[in-house]
Design a protein around this motif. Structure first.
Motif: not given
Length: 561
Positions: A138-152
């Protein structure tokens, strides 16, 4: 001196600058001494100037602080401002003033609030790649470049038959505002093998994500008769996970796969990682490995654990110890390849999603090993590459296969299976009361197959049940027979007596060449249940062996000549 006319102090001796009076030589001009003038004059103290260096330094510091504060406001201001805005409810409510009249003489202003729903707009787009099914991305694109995605923060799963099934084993890679999630699709399991329409869900309360992505799985060609038979045989056993395939096929049979502590299956990954490091030149087979007490497995009383601290073994000797299920050797080789964290990164990069090191490997008195987890599907993926000599390189794979032939014998593999020419196997000790597992590349005259099975609730009959299941599976894969038949060996037909005339000085006809021997184990002539000889690939003949039982309950052999 002073002007005699206006009594003002002047400098000129000829004319007063104030009144214009011209002085005659006969007129007396009053003068005062310079000393008295200096004494009566007011002395203005000299002002000390500040240190220019300190003043410049302070100006630079103020400039740097100002720039740093502006940077913090730009980088983190919007993020924390949004959180504060949402925390105190300013972003979720809208207020309006409604004027109502209760009486002609009294007007009251009433404030009302209306709840509004914040739409999850953090996700710009998402796509699903199933070209390497069952591997799904799954390839996803977020609106905010500064958002850090965490598994939790993520909840990932599939919806099948209106039932949500969470996916816990996956890898997460983020690059800027794009992130990729990779996992083995659970639809490959036998219970859902016929389903093509699927819905993936991804939720995150913190990231305002609530996505449901419809997916059409690729059409795969499966042997329905084989799947039905395997599902019947495997499904009849309790608490068993299994993954079975014919080498080269893309769609394996997977049943009730789940992660479990299983160092015996995990040893495949250690061997893979070490041989890869050797192939890349990061390690050499004759490199010395220093024995450390801190890496010795608890309660292990054989093998490397008996060595003194600071003694050494070569990498090759450690590999052979791992093949004999030496847990202390496993700990040392994990450390030699960078330690547990680096090992887990390598596992994720190679798409072994369910496999990881969780702690220092230890063993108990029953032979159960803790500290690592894996599942049958990850092991099957590794063995599929190994069977085709694509695991590391042809040379490295061939060397590893030669060593794997020395693995301990287990009762989980039936000794009387016909048609098997060779097998490369690693299995748990038969005495492990927590987990029983078996994994092998089984080479037959009809084709090569991979069988991986694991039982996490062990009873007294588990070893025999696994043996029976393997026997039925191998026979079916070879011949298509669904029932085990105890056929008597067919006696060789009696040859008619013939007379061959041989002329004098003529050589007798040569005997027909014997078929090449491919079975690993020789005959059991003394009836003790163990082969009296083992096929020696290098020498091309059966070499006599002696069997001894180790403290771990396994039987080991050594060549007697």
């Amino acid at each position: 001196m002073k002007c005699p006319n206006c009594e003002r102090e002047v400098r000129s001796k000829k004319q007063c600058a104030f009144c214009g009076h011209q002085f005659d030589e006969s007129e007396p001009v009053k003068t005062e001494s310079i000393d008295s003038y200096i004494e009566e004059s007011e002395v203005i103290p000299k002002t000390k100037r500040k240190n220019n260096v300190l003043r410049i330094l302070w100006s630079v510091i103020k400039l740097v602080l100002t720039i740093f504060i502006i940077f913090l406001l730009i980088a983190f201001g919007p993020k924390y401002a949004t959180k504060l805005w949402e925390q105190y409810g300013f972003g979720n409510k809208q207020s309006s003033q409604v004027e109502t009249t209760e009486s002609v003489a009294e007007e009251t202003t009433v404030e009302t609030t209306e709840e509004t729903t914040v739409a999850p707009t953090a996700m710009l787009n998402a796509s699903v790649d199933t070209s390497a099914y069952p591997l799904t991305k799954i390839v996803m694109e977020l609106a905010n470049d500064s958002t850090t995605v965490d598994r939790n923060q993520l909840e990932l799963g599939v919806v099948s038959n209106d039932t949500e099934k969470p996916i816990e084993n996956y890898s997460l890679l983020q690059e800027g505002n794009k992130f990729t999630i990779s996992f083995n699709n659970p639809a490959i399991e036998s219970v859902a093998a016929n389903e093509r329409e699927q819905t993936l869900y991804l939720r995150s309360e913190e990231l305002l994500i609530d996505e449901k992505i419809p997916v059409t799985l690729p059409e795969v060609m499966v042997d329905k008769e084989r799947f039905d038979f395997l599902n019947e045989v495997i499904g009849s056993q309790e608490n068993i996970s299994a993954a079975i395939t014919k080498v080269g096929e893309k769609t394996p049979f997977v049943h009730a796969d789940k992660s479990a502590e299983n160092s015996y299956l995990f040893s495949w990954f250690i061997l893979n990682r070490v041989m890869e490091a050797v192939d890349k030149g990061e390690l050499k087979l004759d490199d010395s490995v220093t024995i450390l007490n801190a890496l010795k497995a608890k309660d292990e009383t054989t093998g490397v654990a008996l060595m003194e601290e600071n003694e050494t073994l070569t990498v090759e000797e450690m590999i052979k110890a791992v093949i004999q299920q030496d847990v202390t050797a496993m700990n040392h080789l994990i450390q030699e390849t960078g330690g547990p964290n680096a090992f887990n990164v390598w596992l994720s990069e190679n798409q072994y999603f369910a496999t990881k090191v969780t702690n220092l490997l230890n063993t108990d008195e029953n032979g159960h090993v803790s500290g690592v987890v894996t599942n049958t599907q990850d092991v099957l993926s590794l063995l599929n590459l190994f069977a085709e000599n694509k695991l590391v390189s042809e040379t490295a794979d061939a060397q590893l296969k030669e060593w794997i032939l020395q693995t301990p014998v287990t009762e989980k593999y039936p000794a009387d299976i016909e048609g098997v020419t060779r097998r490369y196997e690693i299995a748990s000790t038969d005495t492990d009361n927590n987990v029983q597992s078996y994994s092998a590349i089984v080479e037959t005259e009809e084709g090569n197959y991979i069988i991986v099975a694991s039982v996490d609730k062990v009873s007294e009959t588990t070893v025999k049940e696994i043996s029976s299941v393997i026997n039925r599976i191998v026979q079916f894969l070879r011949t298509g027979n669904k029932e085990i038949t105890d056929s008597e060996p067919t006696p060789a037909p009696e040859s008619e007596e013939t007379t061959v005339a041989v002329q004098e000085n003529q050589e007798a006809p040569a005997a027909p060449a014997a078929e090449p021997v491919q079975s690993r184990y020789g005959a059991d002539n003394d009836g003790d249940g163990f082969a009296d000889s083992i096929w020696d690939e290098a020498g091309g003949y059966y070499r006599p062996v002696r069997w001894t039982q180790g403290a771990d309950g396994l039987y080991y052999y050594e060549f007697t000549e």
